[in-house]
Design an enzyme around this catalytic site. Structure first.
Site, PDB file in Angstrom:
ATOM      1  N   LYS A  86       0.859  -1.193   0.000  1.00 41.62           N
ATOM      2  CA  LYS A  86       0.000   0.000   0.000  1.00 41.62           C
ATOM      3  C   LYS A  86       0.888   1.233   0.000  1.00 41.62           C
ATOM      4  CE  LYS A  86      -3.739   0.293   2.744  1.00 41.62           C
ATOM      5  NZ  LYS A  86      -4.322   0.233   4.111  1.00 41.62           N
TER       6      LYS A  86
HETATM    7  O1  G3P Z   1      -6.484   1.508   6.054  1.00 44.65           O
HETATM    8  C1  G3P Z   1      -7.040   2.722   5.737  1.00 44.65           C
HETATM    9  C2  G3P Z   1      -8.464   2.941   6.121  1.00 44.65           C
HETATM   10  O2  G3P Z   1      -9.109   1.738   6.348  1.00 44.65           O
HETATM   11  C3  G3P Z   1      -8.660   3.919   7.203  1.00 44.65           C
HETATM   12  O3  G3P Z   1      -9.821   3.723   7.880  1.00 44.65           O
HETATM   13  O4  G3P Z   1     -11.279   3.952   9.822  1.00 44.65           O
HETATM   14  O5  G3P Z   1      -9.046   5.072   9.830  1.00 44.65           O
HETATM   15  O6  G3P Z   1     -10.870   5.932   8.366  1.00 44.65           O
HETATM   16  P1  G3P Z   1     -10.279   4.733   9.036  1.00 44.65           P
END
Ligand code: G3P
Length: 227
Positions: A86
């Site tokens: 990633k």
């Molecule tokens: O891995 C990136 C993404 O899933 C971030 O999620 O919940 O931190 O907005 P969040």
């Protein structure tokens, strides 16, 4: 649609893998740091739990293109096949995606908030792009619609790049993207559990059990059919 776990808690990964048709695990630096474990030990443990055939997404932490390329090569070297690197899709990240993709490393452009980021990521050779649905919602835009726009761009131009939608806070967001035909979603454990967290399901199952037992006693089909 492939379903991945957006978490690095090994107990949770083991629990969810047992119940649901899970296709892999995604991590990011924040998710790894939350465990406070040694990152290498943790990632190797996750790879062991999910097996070599499932997808494991691991993010670079270097911030310059050259460093991101080195991170990406180290990630795939350590964690083996079906590991995806990633990479944040900013100016440094795009350079790294181009370089790593040329070397055959499978990349995912992450931190995607706009449809044109998805276009750039795909055109740079990444096989996946990760839009942040809920974070887009929180910016005052419609996360689901942005992802649908991304999917239209990828389809209309025939890019070999799939959307792995991330950052969900509820199952409705997942449902709308599932209906639209998005390739992959990655969700936190509580969001996945909520796909089937419904008292009506539990009541229906309890009723079946009670009604059957009232007539035949506490027996399974195996007890009855093998007797
Ligand atoms: O891995 C990136 C993404 O899933 C971030 O999620 O919940 O931190 O907005 P969040």
């Amino acid at each position: 649609m492939k379903l991945l776990i957006d978490d690095a808690n090994v107990q949770e990964i083991e629990r969810l893998m047992k119940i649901y048709p899970i296709d892999g695990v995604t991590t990011n630096p924040t998710i790894i740091a939350r465990t406070k474990k040694d990152p290498k030990d943790l990632l190797l443990e996750i790879r062991r739990i999910i097996g070599k055939d499932k997808l494991l997404f691991v993010q670079s932490v270097a911030t310059d293109a050259e460093g991101i390329v080195e991170d990406g090569l180290a990630i795939v070297e350590c964690l083996g096949e079906n590991t995806v690197v990633k990479i944040p899709c900013n100016t440094e990240g795009l350079q790294a995606i181009k370089a790593l993709s040329k070397k055959g490393v499978v990349c995912c452009g992450t931190t995607a908030y706009t449809a044109l980021q998805a276009y750039l990521v795909a055109h740079s050779g990444a096989k996946y792009v990760a839009p942040y649905v809920n974070r887009i919602d929180n910016m005052g835009f419609n996360g689901v619609e942005v992802v649908q726009q991304m999917q239209n761009i990828l389809d209309n131009h025939g890019y070999d790049c799939q959307i792995m939608a991330a950052s969900f806070k509820n199952s409705q967001q997942v449902l709308e993207l599932c209906e639209y035909g998005i390739g992959l979603v990655t969700c936190a454990p509580d969001v996945i559990d909520n796909f089937i967290n419904n008292p009506s399901i539990d009541k229906a199952v309890d009723d079946f059990t009670k009604n059957f037992e009232a007539v035949y006693g506490e027996k399974t089909m195996k007890d009855i059919l093998n007797s």
